[in-house]
Design an enzyme around this catalytic site. Sequence first.
Site, short mmCIF file in Angstrom:
data_model
loop_
_atom_site.label_atom_id
_atom_site.label_comp_id
_atom_site.label_asym_id
_atom_site.label_seq_id
_atom_site.Cartn_x
_atom_site.Cartn_y
_atom_site.Cartn_z
N PHE A 148 -11.39 23.20 -6.56
CA PHE A 148 -10.51 22.23 -7.23
C PHE A 148 -11.31 21.02 -7.70
O PHE A 148 -12.25 20.59 -7.05
CB PHE A 148 -9.43 21.78 -6.24
CG PHE A 148 -8.74 20.50 -6.63
CD1 PHE A 148 -7.68 20.51 -7.52
CD2 PHE A 148 -9.16 19.28 -6.12
CE1 PHE A 148 -7.05 19.34 -7.88
CE2 PHE A 148 -8.54 18.11 -6.48
CZ PHE A 148 -7.48 18.14 -7.36
N GLY A 166 -5.12 3.16 -3.43
CA GLY A 166 -6.39 3.78 -3.78
C GLY A 166 -6.23 5.21 -4.23
O GLY A 166 -7.20 5.85 -4.65
N ASP A 203 0.86 -1.17 0.00
CA ASP A 203 0.00 0.00 0.00
C ASP A 203 0.91 1.24 0.00
O ASP A 203 2.11 1.13 0.25
CB ASP A 203 -0.89 -0.03 1.24
CG ASP A 203 -1.82 1.17 1.32
OD1 ASP A 203 -2.34 1.58 0.28
OD2 ASP A 203 -2.00 1.70 2.43
#
Length: 1171
Positions: free
Chosen positions: A516, A654, A371
């Site tokens: 944004f 992710g 990860d």
Amino acid sequence: MVVTKEKTLDNRIKTSKYNILTFLPVNLFEQFQRVANAYFLFLLVLQLIPEISSLSWFTTIVPLVLVLTITAVKDATDDYFRHKSDNQVNNRQAEVLIDGKLQNEKWMNVRPGDIIKLENNKFVAADLLLLSSSEPHGLCYIETAELDGETNLKVRQALPVTSELGADISRLAEFDGVVVCEPPNNKLDKFIGVLLLKDNRYFLNNEKMLLRGCVLRNTEWCFGMVIFAGPDTKLMQNSGRTKFKRTSIDRLMNTLVLWIFGFLICTGIILAIGSSIWEHHVGAHFRIYLYWNDVNSSVFSGFLSFWSYIIILNTVVPISLYVSVEVIRLGHSHFINWDLKMYYPKKDIPAEVRTTTLNEELGQIEYVFSDKTGTITQNIMTFNKCSINGKTYGDVYDDLGRKIEINEKTVPVDFSFNPLADRKYKFYDHSLIESIKLGDPMVHEFFRLLSLCHTVMSEEKNAGELTYQVQSPDEGALVTAARNFGFIFKSRTPETITVEEMGKLVTYQLLAILDFNNIRKRMSVIVQTPDGQIKLYCKGADSILFERLHPSNEELMCLTSNHLEEFAGEGLRTLALAYKNLTEEHFREWFKILQKAYTSLDSRNEHLAAAYEEIERDMMLLGATAVEDKLQEGVRETIASLSLANIKIWVLTGDKQETAMNIGYSCHMLTDAMNEIFIVSGHTVVEVREELRKAKEYLFGRSNDLPNGHVFCEKMQESKQDSVLEETITGDYALVINGHSLAHALEANLENEFLEVACMCKTVICCRVTPLQKAQVVELVKNHRKAITLAIGDGANDISMIKSAHIGVGISGEEGMQAVLASDYSFAQFKYLKRLLLVHGRWSYFRMCKFLCYFFYKNFAFTLVHFWFGFFCGFSAQTVYDQWFITLFNVVYTSLPVLAMGLFDQDVNEQNSMDYAKLYEPGQLNLLFNKRKFFICVAHGIYTSLALFFIPYGAFYNTSGEDGKHIADYQTFAVIVATSLVIVVSVQIILDTSYWTAINRFFILGSIAVYFAILFTMHSGGIFYIFPTHFPYVGNARNSLSQISVWLVILLTTVVSVMPVITFRFLKEDLNPTLTDQVQKMQRARRKQKPLQSHMHRVYRTSSRRSAYAFSHQEGYGELITSGKNMRVNNSHQTSGLARTMHNSISWTENLHEKTPETVNSFRSDRTVKV
């Protein structure tokens, strides 16, 4: 699924494997999956039949029960700690609304439909639908570190119809809504449901949910209704079942035991045939003297002899082997637990082995799946450098103007002049603070922009204690930097921003936030200063911002661009900053365009983007920021060392592609020296297949053109001894693939093509992947490449891949404990992975292999003497040794020396293990113990058994002793062979031991001493008087071993047995030394010298890409702020008419749920190939 207040499933969780009722049957079932245990049980049954057994049943049942008991106790202990952890969580207290009152209730008793009150900094007990909170409009803030490892706060909002309930207990008690939702699943970022309340339907999504494992932050209280409880929660759905893992050596041992059993059958058949022939031709003449009541046939006699020899020869795989293996694994586990170099003192976290049966597999890892957030990075951003008006700040120079490296001794900037400065923040370039104090207008404008252009929320609990609630760590780093340099963001309302500028409080009117998103890659605010001037401040990716600058900025843009190249070359995340002065008339005209865009029914997002584009042009460049996404300490060195060890590291995250690639460059997994970086981002199967095909063509095409480069060898093992397929690719390549593309790549018709391309690349980064996809990638490599895999992560979203991999490692620390609870090993920092694999893993594999080789050798040597003896005893199943020697040989005489070798031996020391990473490769190729090595050990054992039997037999055939007495009797022969065996295997272990300790010496000498002590005791008159039927050979040992000829025969047997080994090893080390041999030689030659250290120098690269805008993974909080939904009513600031007009015209709620950010690749460079 329908959720009401009916009592259904409770909230109890279970990560343990057993309970009191299931422990014995389940554990025994798991243990008897090991072929050897079933084999020993079968032998025990045979030994209970007196007609065929020449050995007592206790010689098998005692060690078998001992093995099963030791393993069961170890498994029970491991599971006890799981139960303890479960009970600790299940017995936490929660405030539950019961019968109209808030009552304390244990977590495990919470059920779907219950209403729970949460307080600040408390864990969420179950998956809840947020009903109301202490914050305006039902907002609350949560930290999701337990779920995804991210420590930045996320916002959740209750439905308006439920937020009105507030903290009114009576109204909450009367709440009778029904939730219809999706069934339990493991998708952490998705929830679909409908609330049915008073004949109305209200749509529910993930923004209304508080998931178990989250922590409530900066919110005094909130109420929620339980939707999923216990195993149905998304946290537990991601945990999966605890899998039973076995090492490749365990699986190989199962195969070898079957082969050995086949070998026993063959030897038994040979001896049984011999018995039948002997009985027919010779034995029949002796039946008148030795009559067999039940045996009248030579064939039946051979049948009985077959089973008798199966029992006698079973010691080729003694049960003590498995006892020793468990003890060695337990010892290796404690070595890891006790390793102070893997202890993290800052958090008081030691390394922990949670599964003790996998240690040797740590020495065989080929793929590491990691990860990113919280594993490789700390998820902490720091403002490191900047460029303001063409001048860089952040580097430190000596008196001669030479750039120096920043270290612990470097004096940081003194921020004591600022009472609100963050004391943890360090900056080392004193010239920047001097420019601020001298009043440089561009520097002031730079930090003014940072203090105004953001969506951060502030909270000042006590005087001087300012806390920021940030959507992402990036924004927090920039606002904190402005705060320390004297531009302190103090507070905000929907219409104002208050900043303390160098001690002076200034309130700006907030006219607009141009938020944004991943397409715009920039954010702007429009504010009005106290003197009435209107300004636009913008920050974003330089590639986007530079296109929108005024032509007069050309020279400054070139200078700033060079600075950005330098910052990006150091792996820093960069942003460009710009501003624009607006007239009131210009702003009013533009604001009408914005209003029209907000109220448009068709293509609303496109109209908004066009409105933003209209105002964000002809801006003036201020400079650029460089933020470091702090890697965990030692990450670069660890990745470099693992790469040298031929371990491939794949990052499965992710995060969006841009952020993941930034980290890839930061930790040098990606470099501009690479030949190509392939980016796969297709949205359909056809697009993904075409991109993979082009990448494959490019790989094979370029590999033939370049003569030098990095060579990768991938092996496709059908088993450990099968052929190895080598893919030789010249050059360094990387593959970056998005989650939507990965979903297609993992389909059955594409997975092989994806795997082929990925395995030919040095680096693979998978972005935007789901927890399920992480597990699928691991399974793909594990099953198709037949490689040993390791997965490392820190959040609940990593649990699936941790459990799918052969080895699962959890990072323990601030980011939560869910991954740790599911892991096999845990520690606090990624850098400890290097020591776990290259030292502990390599040593464990080396020791286990050496232990197994020696154990099989000595037991074949010990057992096959019976085979040769069978040809000289009429195939009567008579044993060479006495029964007590057979019982004690593996338990007492030879157990401790081999155990010491398996626990303490090392070929090279720990420093050389890490310095010479290539030493790790024999484990990956499985060179130290495989089927070939096993056959060599068997051949060695057979040769030794021949020497042990035939040398004494030939030496004492028809001979007499020095006293003229005959010594060729059975008892003397047994003593001589047994003594020779003990001495030969002791000399062999001396030759095999590479690292000597006092324990090794004591065990080897002690075992020989114990052998002679027991031998003389069993052949003494004293024990004969006590047990006359068990120890009949009085004085035999003293009589035999007192003769010089006996000792000469023992010496000859020993020399003949070990001389081939000594000769082979001498020639091998001299003529064809391995890397291990060379390092050992160097160690011996330099014992008194300091070993060479391999220093890892920081590499600066000239980058052709920028880090770009990487503020958040989702759309910003701009409209949330301007709507005032997250703020309490505050009339402390007067609002201008212009601001009132703007805020009264825009509906925030209409736009909140419509945005669907898309990930768009921003990397455009010569080095990056978009395939």
